[in-house]
Design a protein around this motif. Structure first.
Motif, PDB file in Angstrom:
ATOM      1  N   PRO A  53       0.821  -1.277   0.058  1.00 57.61           N
ATOM      2  CA  PRO A  53       0.083   0.120  -0.057  1.00 57.61           C
ATOM      3  C   PRO A  53       0.939   1.280   0.000  1.00 57.61           C
ATOM      4  O   PRO A  53       0.405   2.362  -0.338  1.00 57.61           O
ATOM      5  N   ARG A  57      -0.482   1.354  -4.599  1.00 58.87           N
ATOM      6  CA  ARG A  57      -1.839   1.068  -3.928  1.00 58.87           C
ATOM      7  C   ARG A  57      -2.629   0.825  -5.050  1.00 58.87           C
ATOM      8  O   ARG A  57      -2.795   1.092  -6.133  1.00 58.87           O
ATOM      9  N   ASN A  59      -6.816  -1.227  -5.836  1.00 60.56           N
ATOM     10  CA  ASN A  59      -8.066  -1.544  -5.024  1.00 60.56           C
ATOM     11  C   ASN A  59      -7.892  -3.230  -5.047  1.00 60.56           C
ATOM     12  O   ASN A  59      -7.693  -3.864  -5.930  1.00 60.56           O
ATOM     13  N   THR A 220     -13.696   6.051   2.618  1.00 61.12           N
ATOM     14  CA  THR A 220     -12.262   6.135   2.111  1.00 61.12           C
ATOM     15  C   THR A 220     -11.297   5.811   3.306  1.00 61.12           C
ATOM     16  O   THR A 220     -11.604   6.101   4.274  1.00 61.12           O
ATOM     17  N   SER A 222      -6.937   6.071   4.283  1.00 68.01           N
ATOM     18  CA  SER A 222      -5.723   6.525   3.784  1.00 68.01           C
ATOM     19  C   SER A 222      -4.731   5.056   3.980  1.00 68.01           C
ATOM     20  O   SER A 222      -5.352   4.089   4.386  1.00 68.01           O
ATOM     21  N   ALA A 223      -3.485   5.289   3.283  1.00 65.96           N
ATOM     22  CA  ALA A 223      -2.443   4.216   3.574  1.00 65.96           C
ATOM     23  C   ALA A 223      -2.402   3.653   4.805  1.00 65.96           C
ATOM     24  O   ALA A 223      -2.558   2.413   5.203  1.00 65.96           O
ATOM     25  N   THR A 226      -5.467   1.840   5.922  1.00 66.40           N
ATOM     26  CA  THR A 226      -5.789   0.360   5.166  1.00 66.40           C
ATOM     27  C   THR A 226      -4.883  -0.482   6.050  1.00 66.40           C
ATOM     28  O   THR A 226      -5.325  -1.777   6.177  1.00 66.40           O
ATOM     29  N   ARG A 492      -9.824   3.624  -8.341  1.00 67.13           N
ATOM     30  CA  ARG A 492      -9.286   4.365  -7.112  1.00 67.13           C
ATOM     31  C   ARG A 492      -9.153   3.369  -5.953  1.00 67.13           C
ATOM     32  O   ARG A 492      -9.778   2.401  -5.791  1.00 67.13           O
ATOM     33  N   ASP A 494      -8.102   4.063  -2.677  1.00 67.52           N
ATOM     34  CA  ASP A 494      -8.608   4.301  -1.283  1.00 67.52           C
ATOM     35  C   ASP A 494     -10.028   4.057  -1.133  1.00 67.52           C
ATOM     36  O   ASP A 494     -10.583   4.652  -0.039  1.00 67.52           O
ATOM     37  N   SER A 495     -10.767   3.596  -2.132  1.00 66.87           N
ATOM     38  CA  SER A 495     -12.307   3.522  -1.893  1.00 66.87           C
ATOM     39  C   SER A 495     -12.644   1.962  -1.762  1.00 66.87           C
ATOM     40  O   SER A 495     -12.130   1.206  -2.374  1.00 66.87           O
TER      41      SER A 495
END
Ligand code: HEM
Length: 511
Positions: A53, A57, A59, A220, A222-223, A226, A492, A494-495
């Motif tokens: 990530p 990154r 999905n 959402t 962030s890294a 996640t 994306r 981050d989603s």
């Protein structure tokens, strides 16, 4: 100086030792599928088969799609992968998908998501909880989503359509590209805000409506977030020991206050509304009638449980449907003849219903159902699914036992783009979902709402509000693609829900 140098040396020593331990532990864990004699995709330390990530990154659904293609390309019917160091069982063959989701469901009841009821009560909602607790809650909530209840809520949904109509009129007059997803997310936020919280969110008038802001924030990551979730998923015992929370503090505060205030207001002032919140309050007060299908077990919902369920209805409900409508309008903009056909159906049906969008009119729009089905094939908002094995499972065809605690991956995107089931899979073709074509396919190769006892509880509501939104927009406006939309799409990272970089931009012109 001397102290600093020795400190640095000590630190370097600790880091090197840690790296050695992580590498050794990972290599040992990566023997897991080999020892079980199941084919597996070669993992790398420390992320296993996931992308790093912090470097690239990607999905998660797209990563699972790539893995599906790789495994299916090798002719495997199932295989092994690793989330960091945690082994996961990956199903490819539709019969095996069916076994996991339905036939042998008692082995795969849980989703395997981390939640922490004590320190993070909002995380303990229907989507994440498991075992008997999930069964009890699902039984209690199921009658909330019957077609009778949908009909009861329909006027609330249609009330929000006014705001959408007004905004599209204004936007089309400006002659500027429209961020269609943002417009529709405001509509569904208003609908769910009204149905789940009984509030007028009015996101069209208030650009910074807290519902829109917190709704976006919750979906959402962030890294760092996640990674936090990955660690919680990989080492749940450590996460519980550390009291790790996954709901951001401000989001938690906002929604809990909202629910407490709403429940108190209704109870004090005897306010009764036709919405999800009312049904949850009635469950809390054990007030729902047995003849409606409720089985009273004497256990009621607590205020915190109500808050968690309202939040999951809100989160699961607004983004999935607005994504569906946005991708549908994108495809209709690229295929004008299909758009004309849907508009013709809308006008013909509405003419029979006094030109009003009614519950019955929406049910009659069958071609629109096909368009939504095909949209959900190409763009399933939840792009892969998981289950957790809760009881050792002896595979029916292979000499292998899936152990209790193993995560199972069901690759929705992979199945939906598999040329064996959907020839010319990139092509948008609603005819794939004519009654005849639908019935000629394996049921488990098309799973946008999941399948089996754990499938989406809000499917009827999601389809209903998507149809209302599409009917409202398409009856009055013609949509075309604006060049501001970046094609080909990039997904994306981050989603949680499938979303494109740069958003989808359309032009709207009054019919
Ligand atoms: C187009 C709209 C929607 C799509 C594509 C969608 C998709 C999904 C999917 C794929 C799952 C997981 C199913 C599985 O694991 O087998 C799910 C679960 C769920 N959905 Fe939806 N959903 C939509 C709308 C809604 C709405 C409107 C609500 C609520 C108002 C909702 C509430 C839930 C809940 C609570 C779960 C968890 C069910 C459980 O674990 O028992 N969804 N949804």
């Amino acid at each position: 100086m001397f102290v600093t140098e020795s400190l640095i040396k000590d630190l370097v020593g600790v880091v090197v030792a840690l790296v050695v331990v992580v590498v050794a532990y990972s290599k040992w864990r990566y023997q897991y599928w080999k020892k079980k004699n199941l084919p597996y995709v070669q993992p790398t330390v420390p992320f296993g088969n996931l992308s790093n990530p912090f470097y690239k990154r990607e999905n998660f659904g797209v990563t699972m799609f790539q893995l599906y293609k790789e495994m299916k390309g090798k002719g495997w019917k199932h295989g092994g992968i690793f989330f960091l160091t945690r082994p996961a069982y990956f199903v490819i063959e539709p019969d095996y998908v069916r076994n996991v989701m339905s036939k042998d469901f008692q082995h795969f009841v849980d989703r395997g998501f981390y939640y922490n009821e004590k320190d993070d009560p909002l995380s303990a909602h229907l989507f994440s909880i498991g075992g008997q607790k999930w069964r009890n809650l699902r039984t209690k909530l199921t009658p909330t989503f019957t077609s009778g209840k949908m009909k009861m809520m329909f006027p609330t949904v249609v009330e929000c359509e006014g705001g959408l109509q007004k905004r599209i009129e204004e936007e089309s007059l400006k002659n500027e590209p429209i961020n269609i997803k943002e417009l529709l997310a405001r509509f569904t936020t208003d609908v769910i805000g009204s149905c789940a919280f009984g509030l007028n969110c009015d996101t069209f008038s208030d650009e910074n409506s807290p519902f829109r802001v917190y709704g976006q924030k919750i979906l959402t990551a962030s890294a760092v977030e996640t990674l936090k979730r990955l660690i919680a998923f990989n080492f749940p015992d450590i996460a519980h020991f550390l009291s790790l929370t996954v709901t951001p503090k401000d989001v938690d505060k906002f929604f809990r206050k909202m629910v407490t205030d709403t429940v108190n207001h209704r109870e004090k002032n005897d306010v009764i509304r036709k919405d999800f919140m009312q049904l949850l309050i009635d469950l809390k007060n054990n007030k729902l009638a047995e003849e409606d299908g409720y089985k009273h077990d004497g256990k009621t919902l607590t205020l915190e449980e109500i808050a968690a369920q309202s939040v999951v209805f809100f989160v699961a409900g607004f983004e999935t449907s607005s994504t569906t409508m946005a991708f549908a309008l994108y495809e209709l903009s690229k295929h004008q003849y299909i758009q004309d056909k849907v508009r013709h159906e809308i006008n013909t049906v509405l003419a029979k219903h006094d030109n009003k969008i009614t519950y019955e009119a929406i049910q009659e729009m069958k071609y629109m159902d096909q368009v939504i089905d095909e949209t959900l094939r190409k763009y399933p908002p939840v792009s892969f699914l998981t289950r957790e094995c809760v009881r050792d499972y002896k595979h029916p065809d292979d000499d292998i036992v899936i152990e209790k605690g193993t995560t199972v991956v069901i690759p929705t995107l992979g199945l939906h783009y598999d040329e064996d089931y959907f020839p010319d899979a990139e092509k948008f073709d609603p005819e794939r979902f004519s009654e005849e074509n639908k019935n000629s396919r394996h049921r488990y190769v098309y799973i946008p709402f999941g399948e089996g006892p754990r499938m989406c509880i809000g499917m009827r509501f999601g389809i209903m509000q998507s149809k209302v939104g599409l009917a409202a927009l398409l009856r009055s406006h013609i949509f075309t693609l604006n060049a501001k939309t970046q094609e080909p799409f990039e997904w994306r990272a981050d989603s949680f829900v499938l979303a494109v970089e740069g958003d989808i931009w359309l032009n709207a012109q009054k019919v």
